[in-house]
Write an enzyme that holds these catalytic residues in place. Structure first.
Site, mmCIF file in Angstrom:
data_model
loop_
_atom_site.group_PDB
_atom_site.id
_atom_site.type_symbol
_atom_site.label_atom_id
_atom_site.label_comp_id
_atom_site.label_asym_id
_atom_site.label_seq_id
_atom_site.Cartn_x
_atom_site.Cartn_y
_atom_site.Cartn_z
ATOM 1 N N LYS A 183 111.386 117.923 11.830
ATOM 2 C CA LYS A 183 110.718 119.086 11.229
ATOM 3 C C LYS A 183 109.580 119.552 12.124
ATOM 4 C CE LYS A 183 107.373 119.930 8.468
ATOM 5 N NZ LYS A 183 106.949 121.215 9.052
ATOM 6 N N GLY A 236 100.431 114.057 13.686
ATOM 7 C CA GLY A 236 99.682 115.093 12.976
ATOM 8 C C GLY A 236 98.329 114.560 12.557
ATOM 9 N N SER A 237 97.797 115.124 11.486
ATOM 10 C CA SER A 237 96.433 114.782 11.093
ATOM 11 C C SER A 237 96.382 113.405 10.420
ATOM 12 C CB SER A 237 95.899 115.845 10.140
ATOM 13 O OG SER A 237 96.742 115.929 9.021
ATOM 14 N N THR A 238 95.218 112.805 10.486
ATOM 15 C CA THR A 238 95.029 111.478 9.893
ATOM 16 C C THR A 238 95.227 111.542 8.385
ATOM 17 O OG1 THR A 238 93.632 110.746 11.703
ATOM 18 C CG2 THR A 238 93.325 109.614 9.609
ATOM 19 N N GLY A 241 98.910 111.618 7.670
ATOM 20 C CA GLY A 241 99.440 110.313 8.085
ATOM 21 C C GLY A 241 99.173 109.247 7.043
ATOM 22 N N GLU A 258 101.095 108.878 14.917
ATOM 23 C CA GLU A 258 100.221 109.328 16.009
ATOM 24 C C GLU A 258 99.271 110.348 15.390
ATOM 25 O OE1 GLU A 258 100.298 108.269 19.079
ATOM 26 O OE2 GLU A 258 102.324 107.552 19.499
ATOM 27 N N CYS A 292 95.131 115.955 20.726
ATOM 28 C CA CYS A 292 94.677 114.791 19.967
ATOM 29 C C CYS A 292 93.838 113.859 20.825
ATOM 30 C CB CYS A 292 95.870 114.050 19.408
ATOM 31 S SG CYS A 292 97.083 113.688 20.673
ATOM 32 N N GLU A 389 86.857 115.495 14.231
ATOM 33 C CA GLU A 389 87.797 116.091 15.177
ATOM 34 C C GLU A 389 87.810 117.602 14.930
ATOM 35 O OE1 GLU A 389 92.053 115.659 14.586
ATOM 36 O OE2 GLU A 389 92.291 115.215 16.705
HETATM 37 P P1 NAD Z 1 99.182 118.280 10.024
HETATM 38 O O1 NAD Z 1 99.060 116.854 9.644
HETATM 39 O O2 NAD Z 1 98.647 119.296 9.108
HETATM 40 O O3 NAD Z 1 100.721 118.674 10.263
HETATM 41 C C1 NAD Z 1 101.555 117.926 11.113
HETATM 42 C C2 NAD Z 1 102.974 118.043 10.611
HETATM 43 O O4 NAD Z 1 103.060 117.410 9.347
HETATM 44 C C3 NAD Z 1 103.452 119.479 10.398
HETATM 45 O O5 NAD Z 1 104.804 119.589 10.772
HETATM 46 C C4 NAD Z 1 103.302 119.664 8.892
HETATM 47 O O6 NAD Z 1 104.175 120.625 8.370
HETATM 48 C C5 NAD Z 1 103.655 118.270 8.396
HETATM 49 N N1 NAD Z 1 103.140 117.952 7.063
HETATM 50 C C6 NAD Z 1 102.054 118.467 6.439
HETATM 51 N N2 NAD Z 1 101.933 117.923 5.202
HETATM 52 C C7 NAD Z 1 102.950 117.043 5.055
HETATM 53 C C8 NAD Z 1 103.360 116.162 4.001
HETATM 54 N N3 NAD Z 1 102.693 116.086 2.840
HETATM 55 N N4 NAD Z 1 104.448 115.392 4.190
HETATM 56 C C9 NAD Z 1 105.132 115.438 5.353
HETATM 57 N N5 NAD Z 1 104.805 116.266 6.366
HETATM 58 C C10 NAD Z 1 103.721 117.053 6.229
HETATM 59 O O7 NAD Z 1 98.533 118.372 11.463
HETATM 60 P P2 NAD Z 1 98.410 119.652 12.381
HETATM 61 O O8 NAD Z 1 97.232 120.424 11.934
HETATM 62 O O9 NAD Z 1 99.713 120.339 12.503
HETATM 63 O O10 NAD Z 1 98.144 118.954 13.795
HETATM 64 C C11 NAD Z 1 96.897 118.618 14.212
HETATM 65 C C12 NAD Z 1 96.658 117.140 14.104
HETATM 66 O O11 NAD Z 1 97.663 116.417 14.822
HETATM 67 C C13 NAD Z 1 95.366 116.726 14.727
HETATM 68 O O12 NAD Z 1 94.661 115.867 13.869
HETATM 69 C C14 NAD Z 1 95.771 115.999 15.999
HETATM 70 O O13 NAD Z 1 94.849 115.088 16.456
HETATM 71 C C15 NAD Z 1 97.056 115.406 15.609
HETATM 72 N N6 NAD Z 1 97.875 115.101 16.799
HETATM 73 C C16 NAD Z 1 98.013 113.795 17.189
HETATM 74 C C17 NAD Z 1 98.744 113.478 18.319
HETATM 75 C C18 NAD Z 1 98.903 112.047 18.746
HETATM 76 O O14 NAD Z 1 99.779 111.784 19.549
HETATM 77 N N7 NAD Z 1 98.105 111.129 18.246
HETATM 78 C C19 NAD Z 1 99.351 114.477 19.056
HETATM 79 C C20 NAD Z 1 99.198 115.798 18.643
HETATM 80 C C21 NAD Z 1 98.450 116.091 17.500
#
Ligand code: NAD
Length: 482
Positions: A183, A236-238, A241, A258, A292, A389
């Protein structure tokens, strides 16, 4: 004439052959989704690019069923050598279509074409080449005798490196014999759908790769909760996660996370200062700071603070913000209005808490989402901009006197993803690196990536590694375990 007066050099969008609408990619075909389609826009112009079908739970189930069938009957039974051939073919097709992918990514994400052309897309191809080579060598992955695939992997990725995050997840999963349902993020689905075309071009068996654009709380949540999934790989975001980890607690679904970061770039007074300034600039302004592992905290030794800040702002004054398709652009658009509002709000908080703000003095386009490169001085470790962040082009400068203080301050964060150390003293480099709680530490450089080098976090930056042998092991088990 200064070099800032160079004429614009925009990349042409004529290399693109986009459809006006894209379906979900399930079982080797583009199909309609049951969710409400959403138009993906260019964050630099707010102009529509294409209408994207959205998946709901029913579509996710269809995708998981296709992936399961393909795993159990074709992909999971195929020899590693043959799987490797498909991955090599995908890597080569990405190279052939590299220019098109770079333009599409820049259009959909807002990041400068120089970065998609020279960093994102070459790394995507490199990731597939790397894992193509692993497909027939799984016994060296370090998981034990007779390693075998986990089954169906659900993969959820963010918007900051859309195709690169796909490659980091899809390449090792496929090499290890898993099939995937991926996704993409809401605002950047385009290159994942072009990747689906590449899978068709490569003749990849139906159902090995399935792409389900959709909302996080709908398609993402359905994927996490689906009983047919054997592994979830999330970037994605903490916050999200943490929610996913809670949902999967007590189940037999394998999980890697991650998450976010607040990386420290530590500059000692014996550092190669001009190189360090370049590294600090690259560390925070690459990809508008939507990284990130960004070096969003500059820790500078107190006696060189003024010199470093002066050189840093002088270097920042040469950054060009504007049309991401222009090959001279350094700073592109912020990916979405929502992200822009988040950055703006955190920066206002930083100012209200007494931080001294300096922002690049430049024109900002009328349309689209933009934020000027910004640096905060006079902040302490308790200031919001030094703690949270921001995920934008905002750097906070802190000082230290001794290596011990630098280590304490660098580690004073719930995150633990990245750090950079700048010094000409090798023993100090090694001693400080040893004490830092960060998954990746760069020595006299920053933001370098290699598919053979594992990447991942400590603490609230997540767990599991992507890249290299550990990245492969994360998609394997020993025979009979499942
Ligand atoms: P986000 O967590 O909002 O979204 C990430 C993904 O998760 C998207 O595809 C979103 O649609 C999905 N998502 C959202 N809610 C969900 C749920 N309840 N269940 C399942 N999936 C869901 O994060 P973002 O704003 O898209 O990305 C930014 C964040 O990602 C930052 O915190 C950044 O540090 C982190 N990031 C980490 C790495 C790493 O390798 N550690 C790499 C890139 C980005």
């Amino acid at each position: 004439m200064s070099f800032l007066d160079f004429a614009p050099a925009p990349e042409s969008t004529s290399v693109l052959n986009l459809r006006t609408s894209y379906g979900l990619f399930i079982n080797g075909e583009f199909v309609d989704g049951h969710g409400e389609p959403i138009t993906t826009i260019s964050p630099a112009t707010e102009k529509p690019i294409a209408e994207i079908a959205h998946a709901n739970a029913q579509d996710v189930s269809l995708a998981v069923a296709a992936a399961r069938k393909s795993h159990d009957t074709v992909w999971g039974r195929m020899s590693g050598t043959d799987r490797g051939k498909y991955l090599f073919r995908i890597a080569r097709l990405i190279q052939e279509r590299a220019r098109e992918f770079a333009v599409a990514e820049t259009l959909d994400n807002g990041k400068p074409i120089r970065e998609t052309r020279d960093v994102d897309i070459p790394l995507v191809a490199a990731w597939f080449f790397h894992y193509a080579g692993w497909a027939d060598k799984l016994e060296w992955a370090g998981v034990g005798p007779n390693p075998t695939s986990l089954g169906v992997a659900g993969q959820i990725i963010p918007w900051n490196f859309p195709l690169m995050m796909l490659a980091w997840k899809v390449a090792p999963a496929l090499a290890a014999g898993n099939t995937v349902v991926l996704k993409p993020a809401e605002t950047t689905p385009l290159t994942a759908l072009l990747f689906a075309e590449v899978c068709q071009q490569a003749g990849l068996p139906a159902g090995v790769v399935n792409i389900v654009p959709g909302l996080g709380e709908v398609a993402g949540a359905a994927l996490v909760e689906h009983p047919g999934i054997n592994k979830i790989a999330f970037t994605g975001s903490t916050g999200v996660g943490r929610h996913i980890a809670r949902t999967l607690a007590g189940t037999d679904v394998a999980l890697t996370l991650e998450l976010g970061g607040k990386g420290a770039n530590i500059v000692f007074d014996d550092a190669p200062i001009d190189e360090a300034i370049e590294g600090v600039v690259r560390g925070i302004f690459f990809n508008q700071g939507h990284v990130c592992c960004a070096g969003s905290r500059l820790l500078v030794q107190e006696n060189i603070h003024d010199e470093v800040v002066e050189k840093l702002t002088r270097r920042m004054s040469t950054l060009r913000l504007g049309d991401p398709l222009d090959k001279n652009t350094d700073i592109g658009a912020i990916n979405s209005r929502e992200q822009l509002e988040r950055i703006t709000s955190l920066v206002s908080q930083g100012e209200a808490e007494g931080g001294v703000r300096w922002s690049l003095d430049c024109e900002v386009p009328q349309k689209g989402f933009w934020f000027r490169p910004t640096v905060f001085t006079g902040v302490t470790t308790s200031n919001t901009v030094a703690r949270d962040e921001i995920f934008g082009p905002v750097l906070s400068v802190l000082t230290f006197r001794t290596a011990e203080e630098a280590i304490l301050k660098a580690n004073n964060t719930p995150y633990g993803l990245s750090a950079g150390i700048w010094t000409n003293t090798a023993s100090r480099m090694l001693q400080v690196a040893d004490e830092l709680r960060a998954g990746v530490i760069w020595a006299n450089t920053f933001n370098q990536f290699d598919p053979a080098s594992p990447f991942g976090g400590y603490k609230e930056s997540g767990f599991g590694r992507e890249g290299g042998r550990p990245g492969l092991a994360a998609y394997l088990t020993t025979e009979g375990a499942r």
